[in-house]
Design an enzyme around this catalytic site. Structure first.
Site, PDB file in Angstrom:
ATOM      1  N   ASP A  91       0.879  -0.968   0.449  1.00  0.00           N
ATOM      2  CA  ASP A  91      -0.015   0.030  -0.240  1.00  0.00           C
ATOM      3  C   ASP A  91       0.989   1.248  -0.319  1.00  0.00           C
ATOM      4  O   ASP A  91       2.050   1.067   0.241  1.00  0.00           O
ATOM      5  CB  ASP A  91      -0.894   0.362   1.288  1.00  0.00           C
ATOM      6  CG  ASP A  91      -0.398   0.222   2.075  1.00  0.00           C
ATOM      7  OD1 ASP A  91       1.060  -0.991   2.927  1.00  0.00           O
ATOM      8  OD2 ASP A  91      -0.329   1.076   2.897  1.00  0.00           O
ATOM      9  N   GLU A 153       0.129  -0.704   5.306  1.00  0.00           N
ATOM     10  CA  GLU A 153       1.344  -0.519   6.438  1.00  0.00           C
ATOM     11  C   GLU A 153       0.625   1.315   6.540  1.00  0.00           C
ATOM     12  O   GLU A 153       1.202   1.706   7.713  1.00  0.00           O
ATOM     13  CB  GLU A 153       2.258  -0.820   6.042  1.00  0.00           C
ATOM     14  CG  GLU A 153       3.660   0.000   6.835  1.00  0.00           C
ATOM     15  CD  GLU A 153       4.247   1.405   7.077  1.00  0.00           C
ATOM     16  OE1 GLU A 153       5.143   1.273   7.963  1.00  0.00           O
ATOM     17  OE2 GLU A 153       3.853   2.149   6.132  1.00  0.00           O
TER      18      GLU A 153
END
Length: 448
Positions: A91, A153
């Site tokens: 991400d 994250e």
């Protein structure tokens, strides 16, 4: 494989690695609330595809409660060989103001040996580092391999921490590689051995039942915004050092940046001085830092002539590895209450915390990555710290105290991570991939 064979395999695989990175960067995998979820799942699917193509016999997407899936892969260890866990995340941060980008953030663009695009460095370069290093062995890995690639994250990464706590055997390893850091400069290899923890909270000040006309009441009515400003500026002295008792300055034993390097990287304007005392390494990696990251007050464009009844601020504390998160929160919030003027009402909420990390004395994995980096870069790595937090690292260190944790990556201080015009230097990416592949072979021999 001999080191020369590994180097040739990585070099031959670089065109594919760059194309794979471009495919990843083209996916806007922003796992923040309010952003489309479909691209995040597309990035997970591509991550799964890439790990399978790297030769891992077992790859799957695993559910993480309240989050996007992680992608997990593994290959068994040869007899007597250690196991290495490889971590990265797929991400990315939101693009932010598109007007500040010179190229479209999700249209990967290659310019002068660098690849531009959101996530090109943080942390899709880490994912590609693992994929390309594994691919060099064509499925015949010298060590046991476990890979876990996180899907959220950048926002609420502590959800993977809970997953690790609930599934410790899935990620247990002799050495853990976190490819979510980088080097001070391109070509200047470094191992990150210290991470500051963090704590954040919102402080609210109330002084009146409602805002009042400044002409009729100004000069006697207590202004909540003025009170909050006085409280926040009291956190530092005129030199920029923290005034909160108990938040003492620490010492970092490694080499930090020069003032000239730091000023250039940070974009400090001419004539503006740096703040704080002690070496830059001490200030950035081993000491507390307090930053006001947001204010809830009327904007300039919407301002009216009023004495404010309420004002709020978001405050972030960076905490050295030797510090305690709860103690730091108590010290700062207690200090703000103490310096609040005029008896205003002060309250705190929306607390967020993350623990710091300091690497233990090096063992065989640390020695192996040191030799691998020296061969790949032509110079031995140095120890550096990182001011940012990676909460998962503290969880791994606590859960697996016997494992060596290695933090490195293809990012550098000019990579503009979390900012417009993010980029990764492709020659640096090749060196980091080479170092990781050499490390896997070297570590197998060291532990034999």
């Amino acid at each position: 494989m001999a080191p020369e064979e590994i180097e040739k395999a990585v070099e031959a695989g670089m065109p594919q690695a760059v194309e794979d990175l471009k495919r990843l960067v083209a996916i806007p995998s922003v796992a923040f609330p309010g952003h489309p979820e479909v691209p995040v799942h597309e990035a997970a699917a591509l991550t799964e595809e890439l790990l399978r193509a790297a030769g891992l016999p077992h790859v799957e997407r695993v559910a993480v409660e309240g989050s996007f899936p992680a992608v997990y892969g593994e290959a068994p260890a040869p007899p007597g060989a250690p196991t290495v866990l490889l971590y990265a995340h797929y991400d990315v941060q939101p693009a932010g103001d598109l007007a500040l980008w010179k190229t479209a953030p999700f249209e990967p663009t290659q310019i002068d040996g660098a690849l531009y695009g959101r996530g090109a460095a943080d942390d899709k370069s880490g994912l590609i580092t693992h994929v390309a290093a594994l691919r060099a062995f064509q499925g015949r890995f010298p060590v046991g391999v476990k890979v876990i690639i996180e899907g959220q994250e950048e926002y609420a990464g502590e959800r993977l921490e809970a997953f690790v706590e609930a599934n410790p055997e899935l990620v247990r390893a002799d050495a853990i590689v976190v490819a979510d850091c980088g080097n001070p400069r391109v070509g200047d290899p470094a191992l990150t051995t210290s991470l500051r923890g963090m704590a954040a909270f919102t402080v609210e000040v109330r002084s009146l039942g409602e805002s009042l006309h400044s002409g009729s009441f100004g000069g006697a009515a207590p202004d909540a915004l003025a009170a909050l400003m006085r409280m926040l500026t009291a956190l530092h002295d005129d030199n920029g050092d923290i005034r909160v008792p108990g938040l003492n300055q620490g010492v970092f034993s490694g080499e930090g940046p020069s003032e000239e390097e730091f000023r250039a990287t940070a974009g400090v304007l001419d004539g503006v001085s740096l703040v704080g005392s002690g070496s830059l390494a001490d200030r950035l990696w081993a000491s507390y830092a307090i930053t006001v990251t947001g204010l809830d007050v009327p904007s300039v464009s919407g301002a009216i002539n009023a004495v404010q009844a309420v004002a709020r601020a978001r405050v972030t504390i960076r905490i050295p590895p030797s510090g305690d998160t709860k103690t730091a929160l108590d010290e700062v919030t207690g200090f703000l209450k103490q310096v609040a003027p005029w008896g205003v009402h002060v309250s705190f909420d929306d607390f967020t915390t993350g623990t710091g990390f300091r690497a233990e004395a090096g063992g065989p994995a640390t020695a192996a990555i040191g030799r691998a980096m020296e061969r790949a870069f032509g110079r031995a790595p140095r120890e550096v710290g990182q001011g940012g937090s990676i909460p998962l690292v503290a969880t791994l260190a606590r859960r697996f105290p016997e494992a060596e944790i290695l933090l490195y990556g293809a990012e550098d201080n000019d990579a503009a991570i979390h900012a417009p015009n993010e980029r990764v230097d492709l020659a640096e990416l090749r060196r980091v991939i080479t170092a990781e592949a050499l490390f896997l072979a070297e570590y197998a021999q060291t532990s034999a």
